[in-house]
Enzyme design. Structure first.
Site, PDB file in Angstrom:
ATOM      1  N   TYR A   9      -1.211   0.332  10.487  1.00  0.00           N
ATOM      2  CA  TYR A   9      -1.903  -0.321   8.733  1.00  0.00           C
ATOM      3  C   TYR A   9      -0.841   0.157   9.003  1.00  0.00           C
ATOM      4  CZ  TYR A   9      -3.903  -0.515   4.389  1.00  0.00           C
ATOM      5  OH  TYR A   9      -4.135  -1.095   2.617  1.00  0.00           O
ATOM      6  N   SER A  46       0.999  -0.797   0.093  1.00  0.00           N
ATOM      7  CA  SER A  46       0.124   0.212   0.305  1.00  0.00           C
ATOM      8  C   SER A  46       0.891   1.224   0.149  1.00  0.00           C
ATOM      9  CB  SER A  46      -0.977  -0.020   1.152  1.00  0.00           C
ATOM     10  OG  SER A  46      -1.362   1.045   1.570  1.00  0.00           O
TER      11      SER A  46
HETATM   12  P1  NAP Z   1     -11.287  -6.291   1.570  1.00  0.00           P
HETATM   13  O1  NAP Z   1     -12.104  -6.236   0.254  1.00  0.00           O
HETATM   14  O2  NAP Z   1     -11.919  -5.852   2.496  1.00  0.00           O
HETATM   15  O3  NAP Z   1     -10.617  -7.368   1.565  1.00  0.00           O
HETATM   16  C1  NAP Z   1      -9.787  -7.975   2.489  1.00  0.00           C
HETATM   17  C2  NAP Z   1      -9.646  -9.254   2.340  1.00  0.00           C
HETATM   18  O4  NAP Z   1      -8.596 -10.006   3.361  1.00  0.00           O
HETATM   19  C3  NAP Z   1     -11.504 -10.236   2.661  1.00  0.00           C
HETATM   20  O5  NAP Z   1     -11.390 -11.575   1.701  1.00  0.00           O
HETATM   21  C4  NAP Z   1     -11.257 -11.101   4.444  1.00  0.00           C
HETATM   22  O6  NAP Z   1     -11.489 -11.644   4.628  1.00  0.00           O
HETATM   23  C5  NAP Z   1      -9.668 -10.651   4.497  1.00  0.00           C
HETATM   24  N1  NAP Z   1      -8.843 -11.222   5.576  1.00  0.00           N
HETATM   25  C6  NAP Z   1      -9.025 -10.273   6.604  1.00  0.00           C
HETATM   26  N2  NAP Z   1      -9.056 -11.085   7.717  1.00  0.00           N
HETATM   27  C7  NAP Z   1      -7.889 -12.166   6.959  1.00  0.00           C
HETATM   28  C8  NAP Z   1      -7.549 -13.412   8.337  1.00  0.00           C
HETATM   29  N3  NAP Z   1      -7.233 -13.303   9.251  1.00  0.00           N
HETATM   30  N4  NAP Z   1      -7.189 -14.318   7.225  1.00  0.00           N
HETATM   31  C9  NAP Z   1      -7.550 -14.645   6.480  1.00  0.00           C
HETATM   32  N5  NAP Z   1      -8.110 -13.418   5.674  1.00  0.00           N
HETATM   33  C10 NAP Z   1      -8.812 -11.758   6.316  1.00  0.00           C
HETATM   34  O7  NAP Z   1     -10.334  -5.102   1.270  1.00  0.00           O
HETATM   35  P2  NAP Z   1      -9.085  -4.988  -0.046  1.00  0.00           P
HETATM   36  O8  NAP Z   1      -8.954  -3.508  -0.444  1.00  0.00           O
HETATM   37  O9  NAP Z   1      -9.858  -6.106  -0.951  1.00  0.00           O
HETATM   38  O10 NAP Z   1      -7.994  -5.410   0.201  1.00  0.00           O
HETATM   39  C11 NAP Z   1      -7.421  -6.313   0.363  1.00  0.00           C
HETATM   40  C12 NAP Z   1      -5.819  -6.537  -0.072  1.00  0.00           C
HETATM   41  O11 NAP Z   1      -5.457  -4.637  -0.449  1.00  0.00           O
HETATM   42  C13 NAP Z   1      -5.495  -5.964   1.791  1.00  0.00           C
HETATM   43  O12 NAP Z   1      -3.592  -6.517   1.886  1.00  0.00           O
HETATM   44  C14 NAP Z   1      -5.053  -4.046   1.381  1.00  0.00           C
HETATM   45  O13 NAP Z   1      -4.165  -3.640   2.466  1.00  0.00           O
HETATM   46  C15 NAP Z   1      -4.942  -3.899  -0.331  1.00  0.00           C
HETATM   47  N6  NAP Z   1      -5.091  -3.253   0.305  1.00  0.00           N
HETATM   48  C16 NAP Z   1      -6.418  -2.167  -0.358  1.00  0.00           C
HETATM   49  C17 NAP Z   1      -6.392  -0.204  -0.835  1.00  0.00           C
HETATM   50  C18 NAP Z   1      -7.822  -0.473  -1.158  1.00  0.00           C
HETATM   51  O14 NAP Z   1      -8.030   0.696  -1.127  1.00  0.00           O
HETATM   52  N7  NAP Z   1      -8.475  -0.530  -1.399  1.00  0.00           N
HETATM   53  C19 NAP Z   1      -5.327  -0.239  -0.856  1.00  0.00           C
HETATM   54  C20 NAP Z   1      -4.182  -0.428  -0.613  1.00  0.00           C
HETATM   55  C21 NAP Z   1      -3.918  -1.483  -0.287  1.00  0.00           C
HETATM   56  P3  NAP Z   1     -12.923 -11.749   5.601  1.00  0.00           P
HETATM   57  O15 NAP Z   1     -14.195 -11.363   4.469  1.00  0.00           O
HETATM   58  O16 NAP Z   1     -12.853 -12.807   6.121  1.00  0.00           O
HETATM   59  O17 NAP Z   1     -13.179 -10.590   6.705  1.00  0.00           O
END
Ligand code: NAP
Length: 295
Positions: free
Chosen positions: A150, A137
């Site tokens: 974070y 990120s």
């Molecule tokens: P998201 O839709 O909330 O997806 C996060 C995923 O991680 C969900 O499937 C969640 O599962 C899973 N997760 C959380 N805790 C977990 C655990 N202990 N064990 C296994 N799975 C777990 O958000 P996203 O944006 O797609 O995030 C994906 C990645 O992108 C993350 O690493 C995040 O830091 C990174 N990121 C996102 C953004 C953004 O703007 N969206 C920006 C920078 C980086 P559950 O459904 O079980 O909770």
């Protein structure tokens, strides 16, 4: 056809990535935290006849990693790509978040990906090839108020990945860090609300409220996670040692801006990005100010 293991596929970037790899014919293991979470993904995979499985995995439970890797490698016979995607974001001022919350973020965003990486390395070393992608990120390159937990987890991931690359290069294993901008997923703080259990008397309340409100106002700029899935396909196909991959124009702009700044210029840039002058200089603030004082 590659064998691809992706964590955190119940929603967002992980879900989009799982479908993108499977739709081009790769054999995908898209992990979900609980079996019921994978229903929609399984239904899509079945209707499109994709090679997509949804094993369960909680990335904070490293004791289970060995069984998962054994299942994947014995079933598919290979493991070419690991995408460490699962992540959490708990917003809040450092004095306000609990130690347990800080540890949850570190366990999920740092220890999880690093220990899962360690679990796949012996297999990839024997194969003499493999690719491990960390979804990082911009918070792993620049720390902003309200994001201490974070940012800590993503900075740790950045440093560990950079160091690990030197250890495993010789085995033909590639590492990539995706510097992700803002995507419209559950993790994005688009509802703008403080969690209901946020400490009522916190001296930081107006700061965090203002940051969440600013984030909500910019929610329309968040991109479709399908766009980042395309980048992941390109990284998988690339023949390069490139470590950091900015995922979008915002990420490119921030990386370019940070490059070569001295400490003072960096702090000034981060204050500006955070729109923090009203807070730093002690001005009165109400939520109606939206965190901004015009000068
Ligand atoms: P998201 O839709 O909330 O997806 C996060 C995923 O991680 C969900 O499937 C969640 O599962 C899973 N997760 C959380 N805790 C977990 C655990 N202990 N064990 C296994 N799975 C777990 O958000 P996203 O944006 O797609 O995030 C994906 C990645 O992108 C993350 O690493 C995040 O830091 C990174 N990121 C996102 C953004 C953004 O703007 N969206 C920006 C920078 C980086 P559950 O459904 O079980 O909770």
């Amino acid at each position: 056809m590659a064998t691809v293991l992706i964590t955190g596929c119940s929603s967002g970037i992980g879900r989009s990535a799982a479908l993108a790899f499977a739709r081009r014919g790769d054999h995908v293991y898209a992990t979900v935290r609980s079996a019921t979470d994978g229903e929609e993904l399984r239904a899509t995979a079945a209707s499109e006849q994709l090679q997509l499985h949804t094993p369960t995995l909680d990335v904070t439970q490293p004791d289970t990693f060995g069984d998962l890797i054994n299942t994947v490698t014995s079933d598919a016979g290979s493991l070419d790509v690991l995408i460490n995607n699962a992540g959490v974001l708990i917003p809040g001022a450092f004095e306000d978040i609990s130690e347990a919350q800080l540890r949850t973020v570190m366990e999920t965003n740092f220890f999880g990906p690093m220990l899962l990486t360690r679990a796949v390395l012996p297999f990839m070393r024997r194969q003499q090839k493999g690719l491990i992608i960390m979804i990082s990120s911009l918070s792993g390159l620049a720390g902003l108020a309200g994001d201490v937990a974070y940012s800590a987890s993503k900075f740790a991931l950045e440093g560990a990945t950079e160091a690990l690359r030197q250890e495993i290069d010789r085995w033909g294993i590639r590492l990539a860090l995706v510097e992700s901008g803002r995507y419209a997923t559950r993790l994005d703080r688009s509802n703008g609300q403080l969690p209901s259990d946020y400490p009522q008397q916190s001296p930081y309340r107006s700061l965090i409220e203002s940051k969440l409100s600013d984030a909500a106002q910019g929610a329309e700029q968040a991109m479709n996670p399908a766009a980042i899935a395309d980048l992941l396909l390109r990284i998988a196909d690339a023949d390069t040692r490139q470590l950091r991959w900015p995922s979008d124009p915002l990420a490119v702009a921030v990386l370019n801006k940070l490059h070569g700044l001295d400490d003072t210029a960096r702090a000034a840039f981060l204050d500006e990005v955070s729109d923090i002058a009203w807070w730093r200089d002690g001005f009165e603030h109400t939520p109606a100010d939206s965190g901004r004082l015009e000068t």
